[in-house]
Write a protein that holds these residues in place. Structure first.
Motif, PDB file in Angstrom:
ATOM      1  N   GLY A 341      27.508  25.239  45.526  1.00  0.00           N
ATOM      2  CA  GLY A 341      27.667  26.369  46.446  1.00  0.00           C
ATOM      3  C   GLY A 341      28.734  27.323  45.955  1.00  0.00           C
ATOM      4  N   ASN A 342      29.005  28.349  46.754  1.00  0.00           N
ATOM      5  CA  ASN A 342      29.974  29.368  46.394  1.00  0.00           C
ATOM      6  C   ASN A 342      31.389  28.843  46.566  1.00  0.00           C
ATOM      7  OD1 ASN A 342      27.813  31.142  46.063  1.00  0.00           O
ATOM      8  ND2 ASN A 342      27.946  31.882  48.160  1.00  0.00           N
ATOM      9  N   SER A 343      32.297  29.313  45.715  1.00  0.00           N
ATOM     10  CA  SER A 343      33.709  29.045  45.967  1.00  0.00           C
ATOM     11  C   SER A 343      34.201  30.002  47.055  1.00  0.00           C
ATOM     12  CB  SER A 343      34.522  29.213  44.679  1.00  0.00           C
ATOM     13  OG  SER A 343      34.442  30.540  44.197  1.00  0.00           O
ATOM     14  N   GLY A 344      35.342  29.710  47.627  1.00  0.00           N
ATOM     15  CA  GLY A 344      35.841  30.497  48.752  1.00  0.00           C
ATOM     16  C   GLY A 344      36.274  31.890  48.349  1.00  0.00           C
ATOM     17  N   GLY A 345      36.151  32.837  49.270  1.00  0.00           N
ATOM     18  CA  GLY A 345      36.598  34.204  49.034  1.00  0.00           C
ATOM     19  C   GLY A 345      38.083  34.358  49.292  1.00  0.00           C
ATOM     20  N   ALA A 374      54.389  44.989  32.362  1.00  0.00           N
ATOM     21  CA  ALA A 374      53.402  43.973  32.731  1.00  0.00           C
ATOM     22  C   ALA A 374      52.095  44.630  33.165  1.00  0.00           C
ATOM     23  CB  ALA A 374      53.950  43.094  33.847  1.00  0.00           C
ATOM     24  N   SER A 375      50.982  43.957  32.881  1.00  0.00           N
ATOM     25  CA  SER A 375      49.657  44.474  33.214  1.00  0.00           C
ATOM     26  C   SER A 375      49.237  44.034  34.611  1.00  0.00           C
ATOM     27  CB  SER A 375      48.618  43.968  32.203  1.00  0.00           C
ATOM     28  OG  SER A 375      48.944  44.361  30.885  1.00  0.00           O
ATOM     29  N   ILE A 376      48.324  44.809  35.198  1.00  0.00           N
ATOM     30  CA  ILE A 376      47.603  44.403  36.405  1.00  0.00           C
ATOM     31  C   ILE A 376      46.126  44.351  36.035  1.00  0.00           C
ATOM     32  CG2 ILE A 376      46.886  45.044  38.730  1.00  0.00           C
ATOM     33  CD1 ILE A 376      49.566  46.240  39.212  1.00  0.00           C
ATOM     34  N   GLN A 377      45.532  43.200  36.170  1.00  0.00           N
ATOM     35  CA  GLN A 377      44.134  43.029  35.809  1.00  0.00           C
ATOM     36  C   GLN A 377      43.332  42.651  37.044  1.00  0.00           C
ATOM     37  OE1 GLN A 377      44.035  40.120  32.688  1.00  0.00           O
ATOM     38  NE2 GLN A 377      44.793  41.515  31.122  1.00  0.00           N
ATOM     39  N   VAL A 378      42.261  43.399  37.286  1.00  0.00           N
ATOM     40  CA  VAL A 378      41.353  43.111  38.391  1.00  0.00           C
ATOM     41  C   VAL A 378      39.974  42.870  37.789  1.00  0.00           C
ATOM     42  CG1 VAL A 378      40.377  43.909  40.557  1.00  0.00           C
ATOM     43  CG2 VAL A 378      42.705  44.566  39.934  1.00  0.00           C
ATOM     44  N   SER A 379      39.480  41.666  37.881  1.00  0.00           N
ATOM     45  CA  SER A 379      38.195  41.304  37.270  1.00  0.00           C
ATOM     46  C   SER A 379      37.295  40.673  38.314  1.00  0.00           C
ATOM     47  CB  SER A 379      38.396  40.318  36.112  1.00  0.00           C
ATOM     48  OG  SER A 379      39.214  40.884  35.097  1.00  0.00           O
ATOM     49  N   ALA A 380      36.041  41.108  38.354  1.00  0.00           N
ATOM     50  CA  ALA A 380      35.059  40.467  39.225  1.00  0.00           C
ATOM     51  C   ALA A 380      34.585  39.165  38.580  1.00  0.00           C
ATOM     52  CB  ALA A 380      33.885  41.407  39.489  1.00  0.00           C
ATOM     53  N   GLY A 381      33.891  38.353  39.358  1.00  0.00           N
ATOM     54  CA  GLY A 381      33.488  37.024  38.899  1.00  0.00           C
ATOM     55  C   GLY A 381      32.401  37.062  37.837  1.00  0.00           C
ATOM     56  N   ARG A 382      32.434  36.061  36.939  1.00  0.00           N
ATOM     57  CA  ARG A 382      31.457  35.905  35.867  1.00  0.00           C
ATOM     58  C   ARG A 382      30.331  34.990  36.330  1.00  0.00           C
ATOM     59  NH1 ARG A 382      31.345  31.996  31.546  1.00  0.00           N
ATOM     60  NH2 ARG A 382      30.269  32.794  29.695  1.00  0.00           N
ATOM     61  N   SER A 383      29.111  35.293  35.910  1.00  0.00           N
ATOM     62  CA  SER A 383      27.960  34.438  36.224  1.00  0.00           C
ATOM     63  C   SER A 383      27.252  34.085  34.936  1.00  0.00           C
ATOM     64  CB  SER A 383      26.996  35.150  37.175  1.00  0.00           C
ATOM     65  OG  SER A 383      25.833  34.373  37.375  1.00  0.00           O
ATOM     66  N   THR A 384      26.925  32.805  34.766  1.00  0.00           N
ATOM     67  CA  THR A 384      26.234  32.369  33.553  1.00  0.00           C
ATOM     68  C   THR A 384      24.715  32.494  33.660  1.00  0.00           C
ATOM     69  OG1 THR A 384      26.248  30.088  34.346  1.00  0.00           O
ATOM     70  CG2 THR A 384      28.095  30.784  32.978  1.00  0.00           C
ATOM     71  N   GLY A 389      29.826  39.707  39.094  1.00  0.00           N
ATOM     72  CA  GLY A 389      30.264  40.241  40.383  1.00  0.00           C
ATOM     73  C   GLY A 389      30.589  41.725  40.332  1.00  0.00           C
ATOM     74  N   LEU A 390      30.401  42.390  41.444  1.00  0.00           N
ATOM     75  CA  LEU A 390      30.681  43.814  41.589  1.00  0.00           C
ATOM     76  C   LEU A 390      32.168  44.033  41.833  1.00  0.00           C
ATOM     77  CD1 LEU A 390      29.653  46.792  42.169  1.00  0.00           C
ATOM     78  CD2 LEU A 390      29.450  46.076  44.553  1.00  0.00           C
ATOM     79  N   LEU A 391      32.725  45.083  41.235  1.00  0.00           N
ATOM     80  CA  LEU A 391      34.095  45.505  41.514  1.00  0.00           C
ATOM     81  C   LEU A 391      34.018  46.841  42.240  1.00  0.00           C
ATOM     82  CD1 LEU A 391      37.145  45.122  41.231  1.00  0.00           C
ATOM     83  CD2 LEU A 391      37.026  46.267  39.028  1.00  0.00           C
ATOM     84  N   SER A 392      34.374  46.856  43.508  1.00  0.00           N
ATOM     85  CA  SER A 392      34.232  48.048  44.345  1.00  0.00           C
ATOM     86  C   SER A 392      35.603  48.476  44.849  1.00  0.00           C
ATOM     87  CB  SER A 392      33.299  47.755  45.533  1.00  0.00           C
ATOM     88  OG  SER A 392      33.204  48.865  46.395  1.00  0.00           O
ATOM     89  N   ILE A 393      35.961  49.734  44.603  1.00  0.00           N
ATOM     90  CA  ILE A 393      37.205  50.318  45.117  1.00  0.00           C
ATOM     91  C   ILE A 393      36.806  51.476  46.023  1.00  0.00           C
ATOM     92  CG2 ILE A 393      39.386  51.429  44.544  1.00  0.00           C
ATOM     93  CD1 ILE A 393      39.315  50.052  41.854  1.00  0.00           C
ATOM     94  N   THR A 394      37.108  51.369  47.296  1.00  0.00           N
ATOM     95  CA  THR A 394      36.675  52.349  48.288  1.00  0.00           C
ATOM     96  C   THR A 394      37.868  52.784  49.115  1.00  0.00           C
ATOM     97  OG1 THR A 394      34.534  51.207  48.417  1.00  0.00           O
ATOM     98  CG2 THR A 394      35.045  52.771  50.165  1.00  0.00           C
ATOM     99  N   SER A 395      37.986  54.092  49.359  1.00  0.00           N
ATOM    100  CA  SER A 395      39.053  54.585  50.223  1.00  0.00           C
ATOM    101  C   SER A 395      38.684  54.348  51.685  1.00  0.00           C
ATOM    102  CB  SER A 395      39.303  56.072  49.969  1.00  0.00           C
ATOM    103  OG  SER A 395      38.186  56.834  50.389  1.00  0.00           O
ATOM    104  N   GLY A 396      39.668  54.534  52.554  1.00  0.00           N
ATOM    105  CA  GLY A 396      39.438  54.311  53.974  1.00  0.00           C
ATOM    106  C   GLY A 396      38.582  55.395  54.604  1.00  0.00           C
ATOM    107  N   GLU A 397      37.738  54.976  55.549  1.00  0.00           N
ATOM    108  CA  GLU A 397      36.875  55.917  56.248  1.00  0.00           C
ATOM    109  C   GLU A 397      37.673  56.702  57.276  1.00  0.00           C
ATOM    110  OE1 GLU A 397      32.777  55.805  58.998  1.00  0.00           O
ATOM    111  OE2 GLU A 397      33.879  53.975  58.501  1.00  0.00           O
TER     112      GLU A 397
END
Length: 660
Positions: A341-345, A374-384, A389-397
């Protein structure tokens, strides 16, 4: 004598058939300037068997309470009253000392009698101590002290309680309640254990263990300190375990640690910390939710305190500052791996706000004084086996006004460097197309779509930065490289244009649905290795102070394939150039003939019509003596035979119509 016993002594009053029997008084007389005489009651010693007993029994009553026994030491009216010693004698070389039993009798109806051990009240001094102690021994375990309350067999009733309390300090001028100390015995190897256990129940809930400090009705209540003592020079201090028991059926017990509610003040803090050490790595602090073998594991929740009138408390999770030679500790926020199953979010967010704005989320890397930042790295999940995984950056509505901006930028550089670059790129592909890159503004209702600006910043030295738009190449056989499309937006009435500015801000190229305009502040060079084709559906205008074709031939004017022949002194040809065959084949020497050319390319009498002889007649020599534009759409042409002989064939003329 040698074979008998000494005679008995009886001190007894007679029986009474009606009324009380008589008293027996044994006493010594009062003394003046001395002390009262001693009364000694002793049993003689023997050389065989058990020593003789002394029995003192009060009288029995068949209808009322039995008689009392009162033993009291002598009064000291000016000093100390006499002692009362109740003790067994020391044992011999091979036995033990006798036991002391204080017990009330059995009751067949009602409660059995109470046993009270107390010291008297003191005026001008402290109340006397009560000491219960077991004597020391040199063999086996030390003797125990056992205090137990009474059992009851009655239904829905409690067993007897045990109450141990220290003395009351009733003085209003700093009176202190007495301390109650329970301690295990000292041992040369391991100290004695101190156990406090509530009662076991075979059919319902076991007894509770309630540990409370003393109430301070006017000031502060007392502390509760639970701790192990300091270690010696070669050991470790003792562990503390706070745990509920295991359960064979049902949930195990909870553990609650908290401070009480406060009125007119703030609630007490809860601090859980690991002690410092002088060697080795600092000890971990571990907080785990419960494990489940059949369902979801237990959650771990950390919540700040609610502020019902103002702000709620902050939650700070951080590692402390490092020492002079190390680094500060890392922080890991991670869910566990999953075998099925999926790992936790992981959800990081601020709460919704009413009559205010929601809190900001700031993720920053700290500054340093050496090496790269120092770096900041944001990576979505890998699938074999599927899409990553999608990386989505959205401003506030903004449901009533504008939604928030999304800003991705590098900060300004220092005095000796350059600002960091931005890279927007999809990854490489080992099989199939690589991902596209889309940059655009959203659709608008009741307004226009947002503008998109790609601009290179200005500089104060060197050449300005380039902007390069490059389509992808292809190494595949017989395949073209990618194209570049620039397409303006489509409106309901017309299509917007494409405008190309020069460095000074002047429009140099304009492309619309109806017009293409090239405007240069200098020259315009159009070159091709083969053919340049310029085609107009109606009119093509070339305007210049001087129109130069250089050394190149000029060809390709509008013309007809076949020549037109003059008939009845008139001919019609509606092309820019053309050929006209004369009507006469016998034009005499020195003679001329005239005809009218009708041509729709002649706009007015300012048009220029050039006429020349393309093919002369045989034996004669014809020339064009006149070509006069007489009106819009026509020109009068006269041909003269300047030869010595008459023509024996027709001639062919060529014409060119030019308009200003």
């Amino acid at each position: 004598g040698t074979k008998g016993v000494s005679g008995a002594l009886y001190f007894s009053t007679g029986s009474s058939s009606s009324g009380n029997t008589g008293y027996i008084f044994i006493g010594t007389g009062a003394a003046t300037s001395g002390r009262g005489g001693l009364i000694s009651i002793t049993v003689g010693s023997g050389t065989s068997g058990v020593g003789g007993s002394i029995e003192v029994s009060a009288g029995m009553s068949t209808s009322k309470t039995g008689g009392a026994i009162s033993i009291c030491s002598g009064l000291g009216s000016t000093t100390t009253s006499g002692e009362l010693v109740l003790a067994t004698s020391n044992s011999g070389a091979s036995g033990v000392s006798g036991s002391v039993t204080l017990s009330t009798g059995i009751s067949r109806t009602g409660s059995s009698g109470a046993t009270t051990i107390s010291t008297g009240t003191a005026t001008g001094g402290a109340g006397g101590q009560i000491v219960l102690s077991v004597g020391s021994g040199d063999t086996g375990a030390g003797g125990s002290v056992s205090i137990s309350s009474g059992q009851t067999t009655a239904e829905n009733a409690e067993g007897g309680g045990i109450a141990i309390s220290a003395g009351h300090g009733s003085s209003t001028a700093g009176g202190l309640g007495g301390a109650l100390t329970l301690s295990g015995g000292q041992g040369a190897s391991t100290g004695g254990v101190l156990r406090a256990s509530a009662g076991t129940s075979t059919s319902a809930t076991g007894g509770s263990l309630d540990l409370s400090s003393g109430e301070g009705t006017a000031t502060t209540s007392g502390k509760i300190i639970i701790r192990s003592a300091n270690a010696g020079t070669k050991g470790a201090s003792g562990s503390l375990y706070f745990s509920s028991g295991s359960s064979s059926s049902g949930s195990s017990g909870d553990i609650y640690i908290g401070t009480g509610a406060a009125t007119g003040g703030r609630a007490g803090a809860v601090i859980v910390s690991v002690g410092s050490g002088t060697s080795g790595v600092g000890v971990e602090f571990t907080l785990n939710g419960g494990r489940s073998t059949v369902n979801t594991g237990g959650a771990v929740r950390i919540s700040s305190g609610e502020g019902t009138a103002t702000s709620s408390g902050a939650v700070v999770i951080r590692s402390l500052n490092s020492g002079t030679k190390g680094v500060s500790g890392a922080l890991f926020f991670s869910t566990g791996s999953s075998s099925s199953g999926n790992s936790g979010g992981i959800a990081i967010g601020t709460g919704a706000a009413t009559a205010g704005r929601s809190g900001a989320i700031v993720i920053t890397a700290g500054s340093g004084t050496s090496g790269a930042g120092a770096s900041i790295q944001v990576s979505a999940g890998r699938s074999t086996i599927n899409t990553g995984g999608l990386l989505s950056i959205t401003s506030g509505e903004g449901t009533a006004t504008t939604s928030g901006a999304v800003m991705i930028r590098s900060l300004n550089s220092g005095t000796n460097g350059v600002s960091g670059k931005l890279v927007f790129s999809s990854g490489t592909s080992s099989s199939g197309n690589t991902g596209g890159v889309y940059i655009g503004s959203g659709a608008a209702t009741g307004g226009r779509g947002g503008a998109m600006v790609l601009a290179v910043g200005a500089g104060t030295s060197g050449k300005g930065g380039d902007m390069i738009l490059q389509a992808g190449g292809s190494s595949a056989t017989s395949k073209d490289g990618g194209s570049i499309y620039i397409k303006p937006g489509v409106g309901t009435t017309t299509t917007a244009g494409v405008y190309l500015y020069d460095g000074g801000g002047t429009i140099r190229i304009t492309v619309t649905s109806s017009t293409i305009v090239l405007s240069s502040g200098g020259s315009v060079d159009v070159s091709a290795s083969s053919t340049v084709a310029v085609t107009a559906g109606t009119t093509m205008t070339l305007t210049a102070t001087t129109l130069s074709f250089g050394s190149s031939p000029l060809q390709g004017f509008e013309t007809t394939t076949n020549a037109v022949t003059v008939a009845s002194n008139a001919v019609t040809s509606n092309t820019m150039t053309g050929q006209i065959t004369g009507s006469s084949t016998t034009l005499a020497a020195g003679a001329s003939e005239s005809f009218t050319l009708t041509n729709s390319r002649i706009n007015n009498d300012k048009s220029i019509v050039l006429v020349n002889v393309l093919s002369p007649c045989a034996t004669g020599f014809v020339v064009v003596s006149k070509a006069l534009v007489s009106a819009t759409g026509s020109v009068a042409i006269t041909v003269y035979n300047a030869g010595d002989s008459a023509c024996t064939s027709s001639y062919i003329l060529g014409f060119l119509v030019l308009n200003n």
